[in-house]
Design a protein around this motif. Structure first.
Motif, PDB file in Angstrom:
ATOM      1  N   GLY A   1       0.812  -1.208   0.000  1.00 42.77           N
ATOM      2  CA  GLY A   1       0.000   0.000   0.000  1.00 42.77           C
ATOM      3  C   GLY A   1       0.848   1.263   0.000  1.00 42.77           C
ATOM      4  O   GLY A   1       0.591   2.201  -0.769  1.00 42.77           O
ATOM      5  N   TYR A   2       1.868   1.289   0.857  1.00 42.11           N
ATOM      6  CA  TYR A   2       2.726   2.471   0.895  1.00 42.11           C
ATOM      7  C   TYR A   2       3.443   2.669  -0.433  1.00 42.11           C
ATOM      8  O   TYR A   2       3.508   3.794  -0.959  1.00 42.11           O
ATOM      9  N   LEU A   3       4.000   1.606  -0.999  1.00 40.18           N
ATOM     10  CA  LEU A   3       4.748   1.733  -2.252  1.00 40.18           C
ATOM     11  C   LEU A   3       3.846   2.170  -3.401  1.00 40.18           C
ATOM     12  O   LEU A   3       4.260   2.934  -4.276  1.00 40.18           O
ATOM     13  N   GLN A   4       2.598   1.691  -3.398  1.00 43.55           N
ATOM     14  CA  GLN A   4       1.638   2.144  -4.407  1.00 43.55           C
ATOM     15  C   GLN A   4       1.343   3.628  -4.228  1.00 43.55           C
ATOM     16  O   GLN A   4       1.271   4.389  -5.209  1.00 43.55           O
ATOM     17  N   LEU A   5       1.163   4.046  -2.992  1.00 44.58           N
ATOM     18  CA  LEU A   5       0.904   5.453  -2.700  1.00 44.58           C
ATOM     19  C   LEU A   5       2.086   6.324  -3.114  1.00 44.58           C
ATOM     20  O   LEU A   5       1.914   7.392  -3.723  1.00 44.58           O
ATOM     21  N   GLU A   6       3.290   5.872  -2.782  1.00 39.28           N
ATOM     22  CA  GLU A   6       4.493   6.623  -3.141  1.00 39.28           C
ATOM     23  C   GLU A   6       4.608   6.762  -4.665  1.00 39.28           C
ATOM     24  O   GLU A   6       4.938   7.839  -5.182  1.00 39.28           O
ATOM     25  N   LYS A   7       4.313   5.673  -5.366  1.00 37.67           N
ATOM     26  CA  LYS A   7       4.385   5.697  -6.831  1.00 37.67           C
ATOM     27  C   LYS A   7       3.346   6.658  -7.395  1.00 37.67           C
ATOM     28  O   LYS A   7       3.626   7.408  -8.341  1.00 37.67           O
ATOM     29  N   ALA A   8       2.143   6.655  -6.811  1.00 38.06           N
ATOM     30  CA  ALA A   8       1.084   7.559  -7.262  1.00 38.06           C
ATOM     31  C   ALA A   8       1.476   9.004  -7.025  1.00 38.06           C
ATOM     32  O   ALA A   8       1.217   9.886  -7.863  1.00 38.06           O
ATOM     33  N   SER A   9       2.111   9.264  -5.895  1.00 36.56           N
ATOM     34  CA  SER A   9       2.550  10.618  -5.569  1.00 36.56           C
ATOM     35  C   SER A   9       3.571  11.111  -6.585  1.00 36.56           C
ATOM     36  O   SER A   9       3.474  12.245  -7.090  1.00 36.56           O
TER      37      SER A   9
ATOM     38  N   ALA B   1       4.121   9.944  -9.642  1.00 32.67           N
ATOM     39  CA  ALA B   1       3.564  10.014 -10.998  1.00 32.67           C
ATOM     40  C   ALA B   1       2.668  11.234 -11.178  1.00 32.67           C
ATOM     41  O   ALA B   1       2.640  11.850 -12.250  1.00 32.67           O
ATOM     42  N   SER B   2       1.940  11.589 -10.137  1.00 31.23           N
ATOM     43  CA  SER B   2       1.003  12.714 -10.217  1.00 31.23           C
ATOM     44  C   SER B   2       1.655  14.056  -9.924  1.00 31.23           C
ATOM     45  O   SER B   2       1.094  15.107 -10.252  1.00 31.23           O
ATOM     46  N   GLY B   3       2.819  14.013  -9.294  1.00 29.97           N
ATOM     47  CA  GLY B   3       3.473  15.246  -8.906  1.00 29.97           C
ATOM     48  C   GLY B   3       2.867  15.880  -7.666  1.00 29.97           C
ATOM     49  O   GLY B   3       3.184  17.026  -7.333  1.00 29.97           O
ATOM     50  N   ILE B   4       2.007  15.119  -6.970  1.00 25.53           N
ATOM     51  CA  ILE B   4       1.378  15.630  -5.750  1.00 25.53           C
ATOM     52  C   ILE B   4       2.168  15.093  -4.554  1.00 25.53           C
ATOM     53  O   ILE B   4       2.169  13.895  -4.298  1.00 25.53           O
TER      54      ILE B   4
ATOM     55  N   TYR C   1      -4.975   5.555  -5.589  1.00 31.34           N
ATOM     56  CA  TYR C   1      -4.291   6.534  -4.739  1.00 31.34           C
ATOM     57  C   TYR C   1      -4.088   7.849  -5.489  1.00 31.34           C
ATOM     58  O   TYR C   1      -4.223   8.931  -4.908  1.00 31.34           O
ATOM     59  N   ALA C   2      -3.762   7.773  -6.760  1.00 34.29           N
ATOM     60  CA  ALA C   2      -3.589   8.994  -7.554  1.00 34.29           C
ATOM     61  C   ALA C   2      -4.894   9.782  -7.610  1.00 34.29           C
ATOM     62  O   ALA C   2      -4.898  11.013  -7.501  1.00 34.29           O
ATOM     63  N   ASN C   3      -6.003   9.056  -7.753  1.00 31.97           N
ATOM     64  CA  ASN C   3      -7.309   9.713  -7.781  1.00 31.97           C
ATOM     65  C   ASN C   3      -7.620  10.377  -6.442  1.00 31.97           C
ATOM     66  O   ASN C   3      -8.161  11.488  -6.397  1.00 31.97           O
ATOM     67  N   ILE C   4      -7.286   9.691  -5.365  1.00 35.00           N
ATOM     68  CA  ILE C   4      -7.519  10.250  -4.026  1.00 35.00           C
ATOM     69  C   ILE C   4      -6.716  11.527  -3.827  1.00 35.00           C
ATOM     70  O   ILE C   4      -7.237  12.548  -3.351  1.00 35.00           O
ATOM     71  N   LEU C   5      -5.444  11.477  -4.198  1.00 32.70           N
ATOM     72  CA  LEU C   5      -4.590  12.658  -4.042  1.00 32.70           C
ATOM     73  C   LEU C   5      -5.124  13.829  -4.863  1.00 32.70           C
ATOM     74  O   LEU C   5      -5.157  14.969  -4.385  1.00 32.70           O
ATOM     75  N   GLN C   6      -5.555  13.556  -6.089  1.00 36.87           N
ATOM     76  CA  GLN C   6      -6.080  14.626  -6.940  1.00 36.87           C
ATOM     77  C   GLN C   6      -7.374  15.198  -6.366  1.00 36.87           C
ATOM     78  O   GLN C   6      -7.583  16.421  -6.384  1.00 36.87           O
ATOM     79  N   GLN C   7      -8.223  14.339  -5.851  1.00 40.73           N
ATOM     80  CA  GLN C   7      -9.472  14.810  -5.243  1.00 40.73           C
ATOM     81  C   GLN C   7      -9.182  15.728  -4.055  1.00 40.73           C
ATOM     82  O   GLN C   7      -9.866  16.746  -3.866  1.00 40.73           O
ATOM     83  N   LEU C   8      -8.193  15.380  -3.279  1.00 40.73           N
ATOM     84  CA  LEU C   8      -7.845  16.213  -2.116  1.00 40.73           C
ATOM     85  C   LEU C   8      -7.281  17.556  -2.539  1.00 40.73           C
ATOM     86  O   LEU C   8      -7.569  18.589  -1.921  1.00 40.73           O
ATOM     87  N   VAL C   9      -6.488  17.555  -3.607  1.00 46.88           N
ATOM     88  CA  VAL C   9      -5.968  18.814  -4.144  1.00 46.88           C
ATOM     89  C   VAL C   9      -7.123  19.685  -4.644  1.00 46.88           C
ATOM     90  O   VAL C   9      -7.172  20.887  -4.398  1.00 46.88           O
ATOM     91  N   ASP C  10      -8.077  19.048  -5.332  1.00 48.59           N
ATOM     92  CA  ASP C  10      -9.234  19.789  -5.843  1.00 48.59           C
ATOM     93  C   ASP C  10     -10.076  20.353  -4.713  1.00 48.59           C
ATOM     94  O   ASP C  10     -10.600  21.462  -4.823  1.00 48.59           O
ATOM     95  N   MET C  11     -10.210  19.589  -3.630  1.00 48.22           N
ATOM     96  CA  MET C  11     -10.984  20.055  -2.483  1.00 48.22           C
ATOM     97  C   MET C  11     -10.340  21.294  -1.849  1.00 48.22           C
ATOM     98  O   MET C  11     -11.019  22.211  -1.402  1.00 48.22           O
ATOM     99  N   ARG C  12      -9.022  21.311  -1.834  1.00 50.63           N
ATOM    100  CA  ARG C  12      -8.314  22.470  -1.290  1.00 50.63           C
ATOM    101  C   ARG C  12      -8.609  23.715  -2.114  1.00 50.63           C
ATOM    102  O   ARG C  12      -8.715  24.827  -1.573  1.00 50.63           O
TER     103      ARG C  12
END
Length: 214
Positions: free
Chosen positions: A20-28, A30-33, A201-212
């Motif tokens: 889970g952590y490695l997937q999250l790190e990879k998503a971060s 790749a997305s630049g978030i 995870y990439a989708n989650i990170l993007q959603q949080l950025v959009d919420m901000r």
């Protein structure tokens, strides 16, 4: 960009926590978030004896897993790991061990800004190197590898001075309903459980950025 805060409740002998952590790190990446990870303790087997238990026997006793089930699970984990640059080097001699000392060492490392590095070192030690992360010698060595003072690390482990702090942290999360790991809390309010995959995870990170920005 201000990093997304992620509290991760996990154990160092939990394979899905590593994935889970490695997937999250990879998503971060790749997305630049950017993300800011805060690790918290959870013991999969708080009553595990000091000598540990053969992993296959442990899984059979705890979950009723057959030998064939274990082989299938190990192959699945190995496949996930290979895609993330992480090796799950299981063998018939692999053991489940008590992780309370490991959590105490990480609690101490947090005060020195080294908890994240130590967490990753211990995940690698257990899964990739098949080392006993309940053994003080192993823990001291891993502390040294991430830049912590070996003798101080040993003193912390032998004294048990961080035991109460770890118990309090564990209680904090279990009192909030965390019963399994990995459990990730994004921005201190959005709970996501299990290893969700890089895309999710990439989708989650993007959603949080959009919420901000809303």
């Amino acid at each position: 960009m201000t990093p997304i805060s992620v509290d991760i409740v996990s154990d160092v002998v939990c394979p899905w926590c590593a994935i889970g952590y490695l997937q999250l790190e990879k998503a971060s990446k790749a997305s630049g978030i950017p993300i800011e990870v805060h690790w918290h303790p959870f013991e999969l087997n708080p009553d595990m004896a000091p000598e540990g238990e053969n992993l296959g026997e442990h899984l059979a006793r705890k979950y009723g897993s057959s030998a064939a089930d274990s082989v299938q699970t190990r192959e699945r984990l190995a496949g996930f790991g290979a895609g993330l640059g992480f090796a799950f080097n299981y063998s018939d001699q692999s053991r489940m061990v008590n992780t309370f000392k490991a959590h105490q060492l990480m609690d101490w490392a947090a005060a020195q800004g080294k908890k994240h590095e130590l967490k990753l070192a211990l995940l690698s030690a257990y899964f990739e190197q098949q080392l006993d992360v309940s053994d003080i010698e192993v823990l001291e060595e891993k502390a040294g590898e991430v830049g912590l003072e070996n003798a101080a690390a040993r003193a912390v482990l032998e004294s048990g001075e961080r035991a109460e702090s770890v118990r309090e942290n564990q209680q904090f999360w279990t009192s909030r309903g965390i019963q399994g790991v990995p459990a990730m809390v994004f921005e201190r309010q959005h709970l996501v459980t299990g290893a969700q995959g890089e895309e999710n995870y990439a989708n989650i990170l993007q959603q949080l950025v959009d919420m901000r920005a809303a």
